[in-house]
Write an enzyme that holds these catalytic residues in place. Structure first.
Site, mmCIF file in Angstrom:
data_model
loop_
_atom_site.group_PDB
_atom_site.id
_atom_site.type_symbol
_atom_site.label_atom_id
_atom_site.label_comp_id
_atom_site.label_asym_id
_atom_site.label_seq_id
_atom_site.Cartn_x
_atom_site.Cartn_y
_atom_site.Cartn_z
ATOM 1 C CD GLU A 161 -0.858 0.665 3.677
ATOM 2 O OE1 GLU A 161 -1.281 1.810 3.486
ATOM 3 O OE2 GLU A 161 -0.984 0.036 4.743
ATOM 4 C CE LYS A 166 -4.165 1.117 10.256
ATOM 5 N NZ LYS A 166 -4.637 2.129 9.301
#
Length: 723
Positions: A65, A200
């Site tokens: 990414e 996360k």
């Protein structure tokens, strides 16, 4: 009536929009991923040549990414980490495909310049998820693709493996706000394996796992414990449904998922490395403080993550950044290993394992002189644009005075021209565009008498072009190339010249062609017992033949010093410190390192000629009978009376050397005289603006060497004397 009028007005508006679009079928947004060629041909996609070759050759690829570059890390760490992750992927035998949006096009694989553009804090970028592509593309924007956006593009390009730091998930309070990351939804609709350090740590881990289950995503922790990691810490308090302890088991799990043709992906959760996990507790405390601050500042949605990460980095004095970098690099290490294993399991890798004893082309040209055909050259034809400054060093902040010129180049074309000037009547297999540059190259072939039976003229793609910038000494500063047409030099095009290859005393191959075409050529030359000379084109491509398991198929290698180090690294996997920077090495250091590495390379190829620039040439040879005896000779660049050489341009000097060397061998001269002929050709090239000097002619071979060149003695370094 009002409803009918409204519908009529809306229908008319919709019709006008459709009429204004006037899209061709292949321009339609994101057609089905079932046809990779349509994606590759789409104007919305720009696929890097390295990635395109890997796709065609069924090599392992790891998608990466760029949201971490544009929005996740501060500059210059963002660029440095992105490059280090790509290096890790390559070191493990896979091809990195960094995905990003550049000027309104989806790039799959980024050049260093494009990556720098996305990393530059002064350049406007947007964060691009699945929903954002239509707007970003229509507006010509640049941006970093999120996990969701990258997974979607990877699936469109048939890339089954994606590596990131961590995924998004259900935000805290998501049960009432419905704030759920597109990452977990995309995992449920794209069959891509995602390697990450879990969700996360600012998210609701429990509800994230629940949504992943609902989406049909197989979640597995890689390690001894089933504990689902929470990004900065390996302990989230939640368990993954599954746990595997090795990358081999993980690859097999992904393979089984792919066999089922599920529409959902696999999430591989990798705990942060132990040395970075020690920061976990400190960072977790900082995260909680940052979340409170975000709430007080009314920061919501997609803005929470970059805000929290920035605050945590400040509170922990950069320790969170260190941990972030460590886990991203660790994920790249694990993900690329899994990718290679998965590729092998699938059985789609075109590389085959041959008996190396049967494959090694120990026969030199001298034993093939019964072949009376012409040498065959396979490689690129390029129009070169050369900019040379009169300054010793390039000025970065102003206009450099100098000269500009256009010449014909390309390693393959240079070799064909040099052989033609030396009277060898070569046959050239190449591809050019149907444009003015291609027409100029073909006219040049006709003037030189180069056989064009293997020349393909392509309608839809331009002739290869290359721009090189030289400093005042003639040394290259940088180069930019458009080489996509080289992918048209296909196995089919090579096989069309089978008869010429069968009659040829030698085939000269430049490294610009695809690995798949290299494989086809090697198979054909093994069948016809035609030796191959591999001419490296640059450090990036010189070891391609090793990646394709063709290291035992070359009779001659002709790398420069830097390329020798890259080839040695590819063969041995030894990442030695001295390979980091070769520009400042002395002659003695280059000689010592070359002789250190040559035996390992000679174990696969019987003849290696290392071009050392102003320091001459090293000739390494193996005894074909003993299999282990090695001798190495050093040749200075020219007789002392001709030194120093007045250099006009170094471009083409290496190619000229190869032409002289090969022409002498084909003419049945000794290897010693062949090297000297090559050095004479290189000497002429250095004093010419042309890559191949027009002073090169058959007299350099067929007349006796001038006395001054006969006096050019080599120094012999013997490992095991067999001569």
């Amino acid at each position: 009536k009002m409803a009918v009028l409204a519908r009529t007005e809306l229908s008319a508006m919709g019709l006008r929009i459709l009429q204004n679009l006037r899209l061709k079928p292949r321009q339609a947004f994101f057609k089905s991923s079932s046809n990779l060629n349509e994606v590759l041909m789409s104007k919305q996609f720009v696929v890097h040549p390295e990635v395109k070759e890997a796709l065609h050759g069924h090599q392992p690829i790891v998608a990466l990414e760029t949201a971490i570059v544009t929005h996740g890390m501060p500059h210059p760490h963002n660029y440095e980490v992105a490059k280090s992750v790509e290096d890790i992927v390559r070191r493990n035998g896979a091809v990195p495909a960094t995905i990003g949006l550049v000027d309104g096009c989806i790039h799959v694989g980024l050049s260093s310049l494009e990556l720098q553009q996305l990393a530059d804090p002064d350049v406007r970028k947007v964060k691009v998820s699945r929903r954002d592509f239509p707007f970003a593309l229509s507006q010509g924007l640049s941006g970093g693709t999120t996990v969701a956006g990258s997974i979607m593009v990877a699936h469109k390009c048939a890339i089954p493996m994606f590596v990131t730091g961590g995924i998004g998930g259900v935000h805290r309070g998501g049960e009432t706000s419905m704030d759920v990351s597109a990452d977990v939804i995309e995992l449920g609709r794209s069959p891509v394996a995602v390697v990450c350090a879990g969700a996360k740590s600012i998210l609701d881990i429990g509800r994230t796992l629940e949504v992943l289950e609902t989406q049909g995503v197989a979640v597995v922790t890689l390690g001894e414990s089933a504990e689902f990691p929470a990004f900065f810490t390996p302990l989230s308090g939640y368990k993954s449904p599954y746990c595997v302890s090795t990358v081999e088991q993980c690859a097999e799990l992904i393979h089984q998922a792919n066999l089922l043709s599920n529409e959902s992906g696999v999430l591989v959760a990798v705990p942060i490395p132990d040395h970075a996990a020690k920061l976990g507790m400190e960072i977790e405390d900082a995260i909680q403080e940052a979340l409170v601050e975000a709430n007080h500042s009314n920061i919501q949605g997609r803005d929470i993550t970059p805000f929290v990460l920035e605050q945590v980095n400040k509170k922990t004095e950069g320790k969170s950044l260190q941990a972030n970098i460590a886990l991203v690099q660790n994920n790249a290490e694990i993900g690329s290993q899994i990718s290679v294993l998965l590729n092998n399991i699938k059985g789609e890798h075109v590389s085959k394992h041959y008996d190396t004893v049967d494959q090694r082309q120990w026969y030199p040209i001298a034993t093939t002189t019964s072949k009376k055909g012409s040498p065959v050259v396979i490689g690129s034809s390029i129009v070169d644009f050369t900019a040379k400054t009169t300054n010793k060093k390039i000025w970065h902040d102003g206009t450099n005075p100098g000269s500009l010129r256009t010449t014909l180049g390309g390693v393959g074309r240079n070799l064909a021209e040099g052989l033609a000037r030396l009277g060898m009547d070569p046959i050239f297999i190449t591809a050019v565009g149907k444009d003015e540059h291609g027409e100029r190259i073909i006219n040049n072939f006709k003037q030189l008498g180069i056989g064009m039976g293997g020349v393909l003229v392509a309608d839809d793609i331009p002739t290869a072009q290359y721009c090189v910038v030289l400093d005042g000494t003639g040394e290259m500063y940088c180069g930019i190339g458009d080489m996509e047409i080289n992918s048209f030099i296909t196995p089919e095009l090579i096989h069309q010249s089978r008869e010429a290859i069968e009659r040829a005393p030698i085939v000269l191959l430049d490294a610009n062609i695809t690995g798949e075409s290299m494989r086809a050529l090697c198979d054909l030359c093994q069948e016809t017992k035609t030796p191959i000379l591999h001419e490296s084109t640059c450090a990036e491509k010189c070891a391609k033949f090793v990646k394709w398991n063709l290291q035992d198929r070359m009779a001659y290698l002709t790398p420069n010093f830097a390329e020798l180090l890259h080839i040695h690294l590819a063969l041995t996997g030894e990442d030695l410190e001295e390979k980091k920077d070769t520009s400042e090495l002395s002659r003695e250091e280059k000689m010592a390192l070359s002789m250190k590495y040559l035996p390992d390379v000679l174990a696969h190829c019987p003849y290696v000629l290392v071009k050392l620039g102003v320091d001459g040439v090293l000739l390494g040879r193996r005894d074909p009978h003993s299999g282990s005896a090695v001798s190495i000779h050093h040749y200075p660049p020219a007789p002392e009376c001709l030194l120093p050489v007045t250099i006009t341009s170094v471009t083409g000097a290496g190619d000229s050397f190869v032409c002289g060397f090969v022409s002498s061998l084909v003419s049945e001269y000794s290897v010693d005289l062949a090297v000297k002929t090559g050095l004479r050709c290189a000497h002429l090239s250095l004093q010419s603006n042309m890559a191949i000097s027009d002073q090169i002619n058959p007299a350099l071979i067929h007349q006796s060497h001038p006395t001054i060149w006969k006096s050019l003695n080599s120094v012999k370094f013997v490992y095991d004397d067999f001569e």
